[in-house]
Write a protein that holds these residues in place. Structure first.
Motif, PDB file in Angstrom:
ATOM      1  N   ALA A 110      17.393 -47.577  49.751  1.00 23.41           N
ATOM      2  CA  ALA A 110      16.485 -48.566  50.343  1.00 23.41           C
ATOM      3  C   ALA A 110      16.259 -48.312  51.826  1.00 23.41           C
ATOM      4  N   ASN A 111      15.102 -48.751  52.318  1.00 27.00           N
ATOM      5  CA  ASN A 111      14.855 -48.721  53.759  1.00 27.00           C
ATOM      6  C   ASN A 111      14.649 -50.122  54.328  1.00 27.00           C
ATOM      7  N   TYR A 112      14.589 -51.132  53.450  1.00 31.02           N
ATOM      8  CA  TYR A 112      14.480 -52.515  53.907  1.00 31.02           C
ATOM      9  C   TYR A 112      15.160 -53.402  52.867  1.00 31.02           C
ATOM     10  N   VAL A 113      16.150 -54.175  53.309  1.00 28.79           N
ATOM     11  CA  VAL A 113      16.898 -55.063  52.427  1.00 28.79           C
ATOM     12  C   VAL A 113      16.798 -56.486  52.961  1.00 28.79           C
ATOM     13  N   ARG A 114      16.373 -57.391  52.102  1.00 29.08           N
ATOM     14  CA  ARG A 114      16.319 -58.812  52.459  1.00 29.08           C
ATOM     15  C   ARG A 114      17.364 -59.545  51.637  1.00 29.08           C
ATOM     16  N   VAL A 115      18.280 -60.226  52.311  1.00 29.44           N
ATOM     17  CA  VAL A 115      19.403 -60.882  51.651  1.00 29.44           C
ATOM     18  C   VAL A 115      19.328 -62.381  51.919  1.00 29.44           C
ATOM     19  N   VAL A 116      19.413 -63.166  50.873  1.00 33.95           N
ATOM     20  CA  VAL A 116      19.513 -64.619  50.990  1.00 33.95           C
ATOM     21  C   VAL A 116      20.890 -65.020  50.465  1.00 33.95           C
ATOM     22  N   ALA A 117      21.701 -65.651  51.312  1.00 29.21           N
ATOM     23  CA  ALA A 117      23.060 -66.050  50.947  1.00 29.21           C
ATOM     24  C   ALA A 117      23.303 -67.445  51.523  1.00 29.21           C
ATOM     25  N   LEU A 118      23.109 -68.452  50.707  1.00 32.90           N
ATOM     26  CA  LEU A 118      23.146 -69.821  51.201  1.00 32.90           C
ATOM     27  C   LEU A 118      24.490 -70.500  50.999  1.00 32.90           C
ATOM     28  N   ASP A 119      25.411 -69.871  50.230  1.00 32.69           N
ATOM     29  CA  ASP A 119      26.695 -70.517  49.952  1.00 32.69           C
ATOM     30  C   ASP A 119      27.871 -69.803  50.611  1.00 32.69           C
ATOM     31  N   VAL A 120      27.948 -68.475  50.457  1.00 25.15           N
ATOM     32  CA  VAL A 120      28.984 -67.684  51.134  1.00 25.15           C
ATOM     33  C   VAL A 120      28.313 -66.453  51.732  1.00 25.15           C
ATOM     34  N   LEU A 121      28.982 -65.801  52.654  1.00 23.84           N
ATOM     35  CA  LEU A 121      28.418 -64.624  53.303  1.00 23.84           C
ATOM     36  C   LEU A 121      28.280 -63.472  52.311  1.00 23.84           C
ATOM     37  N   PRO A 122      27.269 -62.616  52.482  1.00 23.09           N
ATOM     38  CA  PRO A 122      27.080 -61.482  51.568  1.00 23.09           C
ATOM     39  C   PRO A 122      28.160 -60.426  51.783  1.00 23.09           C
ATOM     40  N   PRO A 123      28.424 -59.587  50.769  1.00 19.45           N
ATOM     41  CA  PRO A 123      29.542 -58.639  50.823  1.00 19.45           C
ATOM     42  C   PRO A 123      29.535 -57.702  52.021  1.00 19.45           C
ATOM     43  N   LEU A 124      28.377 -57.208  52.458  1.00 12.96           N
ATOM     44  CA  LEU A 124      28.355 -56.218  53.529  1.00 12.96           C
ATOM     45  C   LEU A 124      29.010 -56.719  54.803  1.00 12.96           C
ATOM     46  N   VAL A 125      28.840 -57.990  55.129  1.00 11.83           N
ATOM     47  CA  VAL A 125      29.318 -58.493  56.424  1.00 11.83           C
ATOM     48  C   VAL A 125      30.701 -59.125  56.322  1.00 11.83           C
ATOM     49  N   ARG A 126      31.305 -59.154  55.162  1.00 11.36           N
ATOM     50  CA  ARG A 126      32.593 -59.829  54.994  1.00 11.36           C
ATOM     51  C   ARG A 126      33.747 -59.014  55.571  1.00 11.36           C
ATOM     52  N   THR A 127      34.702 -59.709  56.168  1.00 12.49           N
ATOM     53  CA  THR A 127      35.968 -59.078  56.527  1.00 12.49           C
ATOM     54  C   THR A 127      36.833 -58.996  55.272  1.00 12.49           C
ATOM     55  N   PRO A 128      37.856 -58.120  55.262  1.00 12.78           N
ATOM     56  CA  PRO A 128      38.752 -58.064  54.093  1.00 12.78           C
ATOM     57  C   PRO A 128      39.428 -59.404  53.811  1.00 12.78           C
ATOM     58  N   GLU A 129      39.776 -60.141  54.869  1.00 13.61           N
ATOM     59  CA  GLU A 129      40.458 -61.422  54.687  1.00 13.61           C
ATOM     60  C   GLU A 129      39.531 -62.458  54.056  1.00 13.61           C
ATOM     61  N   TYR A 130      38.275 -62.463  54.482  1.00  7.78           N
ATOM     62  CA  TYR A 130      37.292 -63.391  53.919  1.00  7.78           C
ATOM     63  C   TYR A 130      37.062 -63.060  52.446  1.00  7.78           C
ATOM     64  N   LEU A 179      28.546 -71.509  58.007  1.00  6.37           N
ATOM     65  CA  LEU A 179      29.292 -71.448  59.267  1.00  6.37           C
ATOM     66  C   LEU A 179      30.377 -72.511  59.341  1.00  6.37           C
ATOM     67  N   ARG A 180      30.328 -73.507  58.494  1.00  5.03           N
ATOM     68  CA  ARG A 180      31.309 -74.592  58.548  1.00  5.03           C
ATOM     69  C   ARG A 180      32.340 -74.521  57.430  1.00  5.03           C
ATOM     70  N   ARG A 181      32.058 -73.754  56.404  1.00  3.80           N
ATOM     71  CA  ARG A 181      32.943 -73.720  55.236  1.00  3.80           C
ATOM     72  C   ARG A 181      34.181 -72.896  55.563  1.00  3.80           C
ATOM     73  N   PRO A 182      35.385 -73.509  55.566  1.00  3.84           N
ATOM     74  CA  PRO A 182      36.601 -72.823  56.048  1.00  3.84           C
ATOM     75  C   PRO A 182      37.222 -71.903  55.000  1.00  3.84           C
ATOM     76  N   VAL A 183      36.546 -70.828  54.677  1.00  2.19           N
ATOM     77  CA  VAL A 183      37.061 -69.864  53.703  1.00  2.19           C
ATOM     78  C   VAL A 183      38.258 -69.135  54.310  1.00  2.19           C
ATOM     79  N   GLY A 184      39.437 -69.305  53.704  1.00  2.00           N
ATOM     80  CA  GLY A 184      40.630 -68.613  54.174  1.00  2.00           C
ATOM     81  C   GLY A 184      41.326 -69.244  55.361  1.00  2.00           C
ATOM     82  N   GLY A 185      40.779 -70.305  55.916  1.00  2.00           N
ATOM     83  CA  GLY A 185      41.401 -70.965  57.052  1.00  2.00           C
ATOM     84  C   GLY A 185      40.729 -70.626  58.372  1.00  2.00           C
ATOM     85  N   PRO A 186      41.122 -71.331  59.448  1.00  4.55           N
ATOM     86  CA  PRO A 186      40.439 -71.194  60.745  1.00  4.55           C
ATOM     87  C   PRO A 186      40.457 -69.786  61.331  1.00  4.55           C
TER      88      PRO A 186
END
Length: 290
Positions: A110-130, A179-186
């Motif tokens: 792909a050269n353009y990706v549009r991602v809609v993620a309204l409940d949890v963050l999409p996989p690409l931007v997640r930290t291992p802990e998240y 941004l407010r959902r405390p996944v994994g803690g503060p």
């Protein structure tokens, strides 16, 4: 190349397979072409998924590369299925194994990706802990399914492409509640949101927030819409479900998602305001952890 040809995901899966055969063999395009008695251009166009690949083509290439029956058959059947997937699945009952594709294989094209993620963050931007915190909350029947994964090598490749701002663009639309959902803690959330803020600074990336006051969209779900440089590749939509994942390729199937993305872009916060809210949320979690 056939006029007005559109290469399906199934045809491209076959193309990736035959390209891998040549890569593993170490043969040049001209060496392969001599063995199969057609031009180097045809071989190149085939392995880039820019033309239909027939089951006879697969047989010829398998013989040229010395591929055994076990590896050849899923590619052979995949070439047959690419011609008419609905008819193939009806006749075979979905029991014939065909070569498949993964999310990262398609996204790499792909050269353009549009991602809609309204409940949890999409996989690409997640930290291992998240990611780990999300996995711990899933029931076993869900975690066993073939959801989208981001192998480390693919993640690094995507971030490199987004850094140069030329080979790949990505727009990510998030619900403000993420941004407010405390996944994994503060502490996990603080680290995750600071990483998200850094992601939003990449040359090829844009992150947008849908504010809380925006009304709910009927049938809203999270999805990815992928576009490609090659005119032979139509846009595709990817969905994650509890039971696995799905790809939508026809224009009629894609339209609700393209229209929804367009509507969302009319109501999102500007990127600068989005980045400010992400950093503020990260700092609140950091302060709470302290």
């Amino acid at each position: 190349m056939p006029k007005n040809f559109k290469s399906s995901l199934q045809n491209r899966a076959v193309a990736r397979a035959v390209a891998l055969w040549r890569q593993e063999s170490g043969l040049s395009l001209s060496e392969v072409s001599k063995r199969v008695h057609w031009s180097s251009a045809k071989t190149s166009i085939m392995q880039n998924g820019l033309t239909p690949i027939t089951d006879a083509d697969v047989m010829a290439l398998a013989l040229a590369h010395g591929i055994d029956d076990g590896r050849r058959e899923p590619v052979f059947w995949g070439a047959q299925r690419a011609r008419d997937p609905l008819r193939f699945d009806l006749l075979t009952g979905g029991t014939v194994p065909c070569v498949e594709w993964t999310y990262d294989e398609v996204e790499s094209e792909a050269n353009y990706v549009r991602v809609v993620a309204l409940d949890v963050l999409p996989p690409l931007v997640r930290t291992p802990e998240y990611s780990g915190a999300i996995g711990r909350e899933q029931v076993g029947a869900v975690s066993e399914q073939g959801h989208r994964r981001y192998p480390d090598g693919h993640r690094a490749q995507m971030l490199r492409h987004l850094t140069d701002g030329v080979s790949l663009r990505m727009d990510v639309v998030l619900g403000a509640a993420v941004l407010r959902r405390p996944v994994g803690g503060p502490l996990v959330m603080a680290d995750q949101l600071f990483q998200l803020a850094a992601f939003a600074e990449l040359d090829g990336a844009r992150v947008f927030l849908v504010p809380d006051e925006v009304g709910a969209f009927a049938g809203m779900t999270s999805f990815s819409l992928l576009s490609f440089r090659q005119p032979q590749f139509d846009d595709v939509v990817h969905l994650d479900h509890l039971h696995g994942n799905a790809w939508l390729e026809s224009e009629a199937e894609r339209r609700p998602y393209t229209d929804t993305f367009r509507r969302l872009m009319d109501v999102v916060l500007p990127t600068a305001e989005t980045s400010e809210q992400i950093v503020q949320a990260a700092q609140r979690f950091k302060d709470a952890a302290s």
